[in-house]
Design a protein around this motif. Structure first.
Motif, PDB file in Angstrom:
ATOM      1  N   ILE A 136       0.859  -1.186   0.000  1.00  0.00           N
ATOM      2  CA  ILE A 136       0.000   0.000   0.000  1.00  0.00           C
ATOM      3  C   ILE A 136       0.895   1.236   0.000  1.00  0.00           C
ATOM      4  O   ILE A 136       1.769   1.374   0.854  1.00  0.00           O
ATOM      5  CB  ILE A 136      -0.921   0.019   1.240  1.00  0.00           C
ATOM      6  N   ILE A 137       0.669   2.113  -0.956  1.00  0.00           N
ATOM      7  CA  ILE A 137       1.455   3.344  -1.068  1.00  0.00           C
ATOM      8  C   ILE A 137       0.519   4.520  -0.829  1.00  0.00           C
ATOM      9  O   ILE A 137      -0.432   4.733  -1.593  1.00  0.00           O
ATOM     10  CB  ILE A 137       2.111   3.469  -2.454  1.00  0.00           C
ATOM     11  N   ASP A 138       0.770   5.250   0.228  1.00  0.00           N
ATOM     12  CA  ASP A 138      -0.035   6.420   0.585  1.00  0.00           C
ATOM     13  C   ASP A 138       0.851   7.655   0.450  1.00  0.00           C
ATOM     14  O   ASP A 138       1.798   7.836   1.214  1.00  0.00           O
ATOM     15  CB  ASP A 138      -0.551   6.286   2.017  1.00  0.00           C
ATOM     16  N   GLN A 139       0.526   8.491  -0.530  1.00  0.00           N
ATOM     17  CA  GLN A 139       1.346   9.678  -0.784  1.00  0.00           C
ATOM     18  C   GLN A 139       0.885  10.903  -0.008  1.00  0.00           C
ATOM     19  O   GLN A 139       1.416  11.992  -0.205  1.00  0.00           O
ATOM     20  CB  GLN A 139       1.367   9.993  -2.295  1.00  0.00           C
ATOM     21  N   GLY A 140      -0.097  10.721   0.889  1.00  0.00           N
ATOM     22  CA  GLY A 140      -0.466  11.831   1.755  1.00  0.00           C
ATOM     23  C   GLY A 140      -1.899  12.305   1.572  1.00  0.00           C
ATOM     24  O   GLY A 140      -2.692  11.722   0.829  1.00  0.00           O
ATOM     25  N   LYS A 141      -2.210  13.370   2.269  1.00  0.00           N
ATOM     26  CA  LYS A 141      -3.557  13.912   2.311  1.00  0.00           C
ATOM     27  C   LYS A 141      -4.071  14.270   0.923  1.00  0.00           C
ATOM     28  O   LYS A 141      -3.330  14.796   0.089  1.00  0.00           O
ATOM     29  CB  LYS A 141      -3.570  15.167   3.199  1.00  0.00           C
ATOM     30  N   ASP A 142      -5.345  13.944   0.692  1.00  0.00           N
ATOM     31  CA  ASP A 142      -6.063  14.265  -0.547  1.00  0.00           C
ATOM     32  C   ASP A 142      -5.595  13.461  -1.746  1.00  0.00           C
ATOM     33  O   ASP A 142      -6.027  13.737  -2.880  1.00  0.00           O
ATOM     34  CB  ASP A 142      -5.957  15.765  -0.880  1.00  0.00           C
ATOM     35  N   LEU A 143      -4.744  12.475  -1.535  1.00  0.00           N
ATOM     36  CA  LEU A 143      -4.307  11.608  -2.627  1.00  0.00           C
ATOM     37  C   LEU A 143      -4.770  10.188  -2.333  1.00  0.00           C
ATOM     38  O   LEU A 143      -4.597   9.681  -1.222  1.00  0.00           O
ATOM     39  CB  LEU A 143      -2.788  11.642  -2.784  1.00  0.00           C
ATOM     40  N   ARG A 144      -5.345   9.550  -3.328  1.00  0.00           N
ATOM     41  CA  ARG A 144      -5.891   8.210  -3.137  1.00  0.00           C
ATOM     42  C   ARG A 144      -4.764   7.192  -3.033  1.00  0.00           C
ATOM     43  O   ARG A 144      -3.891   7.136  -3.900  1.00  0.00           O
ATOM     44  CB  ARG A 144      -6.793   7.853  -4.313  1.00  0.00           C
ATOM     45  N   PRO A 145      -4.748   6.368  -1.978  1.00  0.00           N
ATOM     46  CA  PRO A 145      -3.679   5.378  -1.840  1.00  0.00           C
ATOM     47  C   PRO A 145      -3.727   4.333  -2.953  1.00  0.00           C
ATOM     48  O   PRO A 145      -4.797   3.985  -3.462  1.00  0.00           O
ATOM     49  CB  PRO A 145      -3.960   4.733  -0.476  1.00  0.00           C
ATOM     50  N   TYR A 146      -2.562   3.842  -3.317  1.00  0.00           N
ATOM     51  CA  TYR A 146      -2.453   2.713  -4.243  1.00  0.00           C
ATOM     52  C   TYR A 146      -2.355   1.433  -3.428  1.00  0.00           C
ATOM     53  O   TYR A 146      -1.674   1.388  -2.404  1.00  0.00           O
ATOM     54  CB  TYR A 146      -1.200   2.845  -5.109  1.00  0.00           C
ATOM     55  N   GLN A 147      -3.055   0.394  -3.879  1.00  0.00           N
ATOM     56  CA  GLN A 147      -2.967  -0.884  -3.191  1.00  0.00           C
ATOM     57  C   GLN A 147      -2.854  -2.001  -4.212  1.00  0.00           C
ATOM     58  O   GLN A 147      -3.683  -2.125  -5.110  1.00  0.00           O
ATOM     59  CB  GLN A 147      -4.189  -1.114  -2.297  1.00  0.00           C
ATOM     60  N   GLY A 148      -1.804  -2.802  -4.075  1.00  0.00           N
ATOM     61  CA  GLY A 148      -1.625  -3.968  -4.925  1.00  0.00           C
ATOM     62  C   GLY A 148      -1.620  -5.213  -4.076  1.00  0.00           C
ATOM     63  O   GLY A 148      -0.981  -5.253  -3.014  1.00  0.00           O
ATOM     64  N   ALA A 158      10.460 -13.140   0.539  1.00  0.00           N
ATOM     65  CA  ALA A 158      11.199 -12.560  -0.584  1.00  0.00           C
ATOM     66  C   ALA A 158      10.648 -13.070  -1.907  1.00  0.00           C
ATOM     67  O   ALA A 158      10.488 -12.295  -2.868  1.00  0.00           O
ATOM     68  CB  ALA A 158      12.686 -12.897  -0.455  1.00  0.00           C
ATOM     69  N   GLU A 159      10.328 -14.349  -1.989  1.00  0.00           N
ATOM     70  CA  GLU A 159       9.738 -14.886  -3.211  1.00  0.00           C
ATOM     71  C   GLU A 159       8.341 -14.317  -3.438  1.00  0.00           C
ATOM     72  O   GLU A 159       7.928 -14.095  -4.584  1.00  0.00           O
ATOM     73  CB  GLU A 159       9.694 -16.409  -3.149  1.00  0.00           C
ATOM     74  N   CYS A 160       7.605 -14.065  -2.359  1.00  0.00           N
ATOM     75  CA  CYS A 160       6.293 -13.416  -2.489  1.00  0.00           C
ATOM     76  C   CYS A 160       6.441 -12.014  -3.073  1.00  0.00           C
ATOM     77  O   CYS A 160       5.617 -11.573  -3.873  1.00  0.00           O
ATOM     78  CB  CYS A 160       5.598 -13.344  -1.134  1.00  0.00           C
ATOM     79  N   ALA A 161       7.493 -11.299  -2.668  1.00  0.00           N
ATOM     80  CA  ALA A 161       7.747  -9.962  -3.208  1.00  0.00           C
ATOM     81  C   ALA A 161       8.046 -10.040  -4.697  1.00  0.00           C
ATOM     82  O   ALA A 161       7.591  -9.197  -5.489  1.00  0.00           O
ATOM     83  CB  ALA A 161       8.906  -9.308  -2.465  1.00  0.00           C
ATOM     84  N   GLU A 162       8.795 -11.043  -5.110  1.00  0.00           N
ATOM     85  CA  GLU A 162       9.072 -11.220  -6.536  1.00  0.00           C
ATOM     86  C   GLU A 162       7.787 -11.455  -7.311  1.00  0.00           C
ATOM     87  O   GLU A 162       7.579 -10.878  -8.384  1.00  0.00           O
ATOM     88  CB  GLU A 162      10.042 -12.387  -6.737  1.00  0.00           C
ATOM     89  N   THR A 163       6.918 -12.303  -6.764  1.00  0.00           N
ATOM     90  CA  THR A 163       5.624 -12.567  -7.410  1.00  0.00           C
ATOM     91  C   THR A 163       4.788 -11.309  -7.498  1.00  0.00           C
ATOM     92  O   THR A 163       4.152 -11.030  -8.529  1.00  0.00           O
ATOM     93  CB  THR A 163       4.855 -13.652  -6.638  1.00  0.00           C
ATOM     94  N   PHE A 164       4.783 -10.517  -6.424  1.00  0.00           N
ATOM     95  CA  PHE A 164       3.998  -9.286  -6.422  1.00  0.00           C
ATOM     96  C   PHE A 164       4.429  -8.365  -7.558  1.00  0.00           C
ATOM     97  O   PHE A 164       3.599  -7.866  -8.320  1.00  0.00           O
ATOM     98  CB  PHE A 164       4.140  -8.568  -5.086  1.00  0.00           C
ATOM     99  N   PHE A 165       5.713  -8.090  -7.667  1.00  0.00           N
ATOM    100  CA  PHE A 165       6.181  -7.156  -8.679  1.00  0.00           C
ATOM    101  C   PHE A 165       5.974  -7.693 -10.092  1.00  0.00           C
ATOM    102  O   PHE A 165       5.703  -6.932 -11.019  1.00  0.00           O
ATOM    103  CB  PHE A 165       7.651  -6.803  -8.452  1.00  0.00           C
ATOM    104  N   PHE A 166       6.083  -9.007 -10.265  1.00  0.00           N
ATOM    105  CA  PHE A 166       5.883  -9.568 -11.596  1.00  0.00           C
ATOM    106  C   PHE A 166       4.415  -9.520 -12.004  1.00  0.00           C
ATOM    107  O   PHE A 166       4.076  -9.169 -13.141  1.00  0.00           O
ATOM    108  CB  PHE A 166       6.407 -11.009 -11.643  1.00  0.00           C
ATOM    109  N   GLN A 167       3.510  -9.862 -11.070  1.00  0.00           N
ATOM    110  CA  GLN A 167       2.087  -9.917 -11.403  1.00  0.00           C
ATOM    111  C   GLN A 167       1.412  -8.548 -11.379  1.00  0.00           C
ATOM    112  O   GLN A 167       0.602  -8.233 -12.250  1.00  0.00           O
ATOM    113  CB  GLN A 167       1.363 -10.861 -10.435  1.00  0.00           C
ATOM    114  N   SER A 168       1.761  -7.721 -10.389  1.00  0.00           N
ATOM    115  CA  SER A 168       1.073  -6.436 -10.238  1.00  0.00           C
ATOM    116  C   SER A 168       1.719  -5.320 -11.046  1.00  0.00           C
ATOM    117  O   SER A 168       1.027  -4.422 -11.518  1.00  0.00           O
ATOM    118  CB  SER A 168       1.036  -6.029  -8.758  1.00  0.00           C
TER     119      SER A 168
END
Length: 317
Positions: A136-148, A158-168
């Motif tokens: 989840i990336i929250d860039q602050g007030k009035d900006l909609r957070p990104y969630q993958g 670590a392997e889950c992180a690899e899967t996340f970046f490849f799929q998302s």
């Protein structure tokens, strides 16, 4: 399981918590190397986790430092890992520096079933069971957070992180993590960890250069696997020395190191804000035998006490 080292020798080279960024321009690859010591100790100061749970938390913190520093972050990146096993939740936050030169701030905690986290309950990612891995990336007030979100897929976080970046993100990524836990003379556990992240930047499709790009990426995987546990954690080999040893043939461009440290942004004001959605009647059900409303921060262990009349949305009118 990430690499686990059972010793950590003193050295003239002091371990400093930092993330070292570098690029391999010739093959379109960027990398990050993280070293953590005091930050991990601070994460565990207020928690008495079983060893298997602590290792998962440490791995998640190292991954969060790597990912957080790789993003143009204005405020906060969070990692949430949820499962249906004995370990129900691992949550981490990475807060961007408040000013130039200030460290990025890391914090983490785990929710788990104490009874089930016994030696025969399994280890590593097995303790999470089935679940998901969310960034989840929250860039602050009035900006909609990104969630993958991606399912838990792999033998390690670590392997889950690899899967996340490849799929998302369609971004091929490699992560390697090493962790050291050692009991000192005072019977307290001292933690040290290291991590490496490599990400393949987009290239052209359907040409000879693309084929070369893929060959180079496979070579990066082999080089990462050649890093020893002691090299990953340090302190005898500095981050710069390890990067050069692994990737010297690619002429790595090493940037200035980025400091990181433990940091929690909890405060009485934030607790009041979180309780502002409740009515006076709701607040009255939260009081203890002393007539106070109490709250404890799951990240840093801070304890707060409030008069019921000062809380809730009715207290603001």
């Amino acid at each position: 399981m990430p690499h686990l080292v059972n010793h950590y020798e003193n050295s003239a080279i002091m371990l400093k918590d930092r993330v070292q960024a570098f690029r391999l321009e010739h093959i379109g690859t960027r990398g990050r190397l993280v070293r953590l010591g005091p930050t991990l100790d601070a994460v565990f100061t207020h928690h008495d986790y079983p060893m298997a749970v602590a290792e998962l938390v440490a791995e998640a913190v190292l991954l969060t430092a790597l990912i957080g520093q790789a993003i143009k972050l204005r405020w906060k990146l969070s990692l949430q890992i949820r499962g249906n096993g004995p370990v129900r939740l691992i949550a981490t936050d990475f807060h961007a520096p408040s000013r130039k030169g200030a460290p990025g701030r890391l914090r983490a905690y785990a929710g788990f079933d104490d009874v089930l986290c016994q030696p025969d309950a399994g280890s590593g990612i097995e303790l999470l069971g089935e679940g998901y891995y969310a960034v989840i990336i929250d860039q602050g007030k009035d900006l909609r957070p990104y969630q993958g979100i991606t399912p838990l897929a792999g033998k390690t976080l670590a392997e889950c992180a690899e899967t996340f970046f490849f799929q998302s993100e369609q971004l091929p990524s490699l992560f390697r993590i090493a962790i050291s836990g050692r009991t000192g003379d005072d019977a307290r556990m001292s933690w040290h960890g290291g991590g490496l992240m490599m990400q393949q930047l987009p290239s052209g499709k359907g040409n000879a250069a693309d084929s070369d790009h893929e060959d180079a990426w496979e070579r990066m995987r082999i080089l990462l696997d050649s890093a020893t546990q002691d090299e990953m954690i340090g302190p005898d080999v500095s981050p710069e020395q390890l990067i050069v040893r692994l990737f010297h043939s690619e002429n790595p461009q090493i940037s200035e190191a980025f400091p990181v440290a433990f940091g929690c942004n909890c405060s009485p004001e934030r607790v009041r804000q979180s309780l502002s959605i409740y009515s006076a009647r709701d607040i009255s059900t939260m009081t203890n035998s002393d007539g106070k409303v109490t709250a404890d921060c799951q990240f840093c262990g801070a304890h707060y006490e409030f008069e019921p009349g000062t809380l809730g949305f009715e207290a603001r009118t």
